[in-house]
Structures are given as C-alpha cells and as structure tokens.
Scaffold this motif. Structure first.
Motif, PDB file in Angstrom:
ATOM      1  N   GLN A 191       0.797  -1.526   0.444  1.00  0.00           N
ATOM      2  CA  GLN A 191      -0.343  -0.289   0.230  1.00  0.00           C
ATOM      3  C   GLN A 191       0.871   1.020   0.019  1.00  0.00           C
ATOM      4  O   GLN A 191       0.520   2.226  -0.279  1.00  0.00           O
ATOM      5  CB  GLN A 191      -0.873  -0.235   1.596  1.00  0.00           C
ATOM      6  N   SER A 195       0.960   4.661  -2.920  1.00  0.00           N
ATOM      7  CA  SER A 195       0.403   5.489  -1.877  1.00  0.00           C
ATOM      8  C   SER A 195       1.513   6.264  -3.556  1.00  0.00           C
ATOM      9  O   SER A 195       1.006   7.444  -3.535  1.00  0.00           O
ATOM     10  CB  SER A 195       0.396   5.616  -0.491  1.00  0.00           C
ATOM     11  N   SER A 219      -1.813  -2.515  -9.203  1.00  0.00           N
ATOM     12  CA  SER A 219      -2.381  -3.139  -7.996  1.00  0.00           C
ATOM     13  C   SER A 219      -3.436  -3.796  -8.115  1.00  0.00           C
ATOM     14  O   SER A 219      -2.831  -4.426  -6.927  1.00  0.00           O
ATOM     15  CB  SER A 219      -3.923  -2.130  -8.431  1.00  0.00           C
ATOM     16  N   GLN A 223      -1.662  -7.328  -4.976  1.00  0.00           N
ATOM     17  CA  GLN A 223      -2.287  -7.904  -3.693  1.00  0.00           C
ATOM     18  C   GLN A 223      -1.966  -8.741  -3.184  1.00  0.00           C
ATOM     19  O   GLN A 223      -2.998  -9.349  -1.982  1.00  0.00           O
ATOM     20  CB  GLN A 223      -3.890  -7.922  -4.477  1.00  0.00           C
TER      21      GLN A 223
END
Length: 244
Positions: A191, A195, A219, A223
């Motif tokens: 994350q 970001s 993304s 995961q």
C-alpha cells in the motif's frame, strides 16, 4: 516555479519518502557556520525538519501555502510563502541554502541570482533529490519501469528530465565539492508503494486526459505481494560553495 502539489498536500506528505540524516551530515561537512539556513521549495518540511537541530534559525519557503501548513513545528523554524527567485531574506545572511526535490522547477537564472545575493561569502548551496524508485522484487520493478517509461511517457513535465539526468545537467555556478554516492533504503508495504506512485505528477496529467487507470495492473499484482517490499532511491546531491 510551478506548483503541482498544493491540491493534495497532505497525501503528498504522507506518501513521499523521507530523507536520511546521512544526507544532512554530508552537506554539513562543508558548512563552516551554522547560524541561518534557508530551505527553499520546502513543501511540507521533509528536509527542513532535518536541518532544524543544526542551525540557530531556519527559514523554509515555498509557493504552496497548503504544503507549508502540513510542515512540523519547530521553535527555530519560520515557514513563509515566498517564491524561490525573490525573497525578503537579507543579503549576505545565509550559511546554507538547500533545495530538496524542487530545483528542477525553478527559473535557474533568477534563482541563482537570489542565492548569490543572500549567501554569506563562505556560504554553501546544496541541491538534493532522489531518482526513480527501484523495487527489489523484479516483477514489480518491471511494472514500475513500464509505468514510468512507457505508460506515462509524454505526460511528465519537461523539467523531470533533470531528475532522469541525476541533476548532472542543471546549471551549477558554484565551487563544487565531492560527495559520496548515497541511497535511501526502505521496507514498504504494498500500500505504501501504491500510495507513492499516486503522487507522481505525470499520473495526474494522464488521468486528466484518459479514462484508463494506469495503476490497475500494479494494484492487482500488489494484492498478492509480500507484506514488506525492499525499495531504494538513488540520492541526487550536489554541494557547492559560493563564488564571490
């Protein structure tokens, strides 16, 4: 000087990498007096906060009031909305001027004229930055490289080339001092990496003109990525003493 970061100043502060104290210590080796420092293009104070313990007074300036409002408080630091190229700083008053990840946005001629006006005769100027992120995970790093060089090709501001060229092509009218090669090293969560990528100015330009989400593939891969990703940034550092 362009202002690309006011619109999301809190997110920028939270997602961008922090500088290391090692950078400051390398710069300070060349600074004989430590009364007054000027951190120019200070943003949310990421580099300012590292200077504060070493100087009696630090002035941090930026054209973005929204960015400066996110900066940490120190008794000896004054945050002011001022352009890099024209300030209220007294002539021959500054021991050290720093610019962290911002000089490529400046009008070089006008800025260096101001630098030479305010620096003391033995004053020091330092341009600091960091280059393209490197992720140790080869698959993820390949996707980041593809995003940077292919997907976002043509969406970076022209000034970004100075970072790609490791600040070696910026004008530097000073007596340059030798500095070692430095790197920033972190362990980031998936994350945190995502970001950080979202703060790229070219991403904003891309989204303004396209419906496709360029971070979708990264993304998806993130995961299932490990909780800790080893990432590094090459440090761009040029240090010089005034020529007067």
């Amino acid at each position: 000087m362009k202002d690309l970061f006011s619109s999301n100043s809190l997110y920028y502060k939270q997602a961008r990498p922090n500088y290391s104290i090692q950078i400051v210590k390398e710069i300070l080796k060349h600074v004989p007096e430590r009364n007054f420092a000027w951190d120019c293009g200070a943003g949310s104070g990421q580099f300012t906060q590292l200077l504060a313990p070493y100087f009696n007074h630090v002035m941090a300036t930026d054209i973005s009031e929204a960015q400066l409002q996110q900066a940490p408080y120190f008794e000896n630091v004054s945050y002011q909305v001022q352009a890099a190229e024209q300030t209220s700083i007294a002539a021959n008053s500054i021991d050290l001027i720093t610019v962290a990840q911002a000089i490529h946005w400046f009008d070089f001629d006008a800025f260096y004229k101001e630098v030479k006006r305010v620096l003391k005769p033995q004053g020091v100027f330092a341009a600091i930055g960091y280059g393209l992120i490197e992720v140790q995970d080869a698959a993820i790093n390949s996707l980041v490289q593809q995003l940077y060089f292919e997907t976002l090709n043509g969406y970076w501001d022209a000034e970004r080339r100075y970072i790609d060229e490791l600040y070696q092509t910026i004008p530097f009218p000073f007596n340059e001092q030798a500095v070692p090669e430095l790197r920033l090293q972190y362990q980031w969560s998936p994350q945190q990496l995502l970001s950080y990528l979202k703060t790229w100015s070219a991403l904003k330009h891309y989204l303004d003109k396209n419906d496709h989400e360029p971070l979708q593939r990264i993304s998806e891969v993130l995961q299932t990525a490990p909780d800790n990703l080893d990432v590094t940034f090459p440090i761009l550092l040029r240090v010089g003493t005034a020529e007067k």
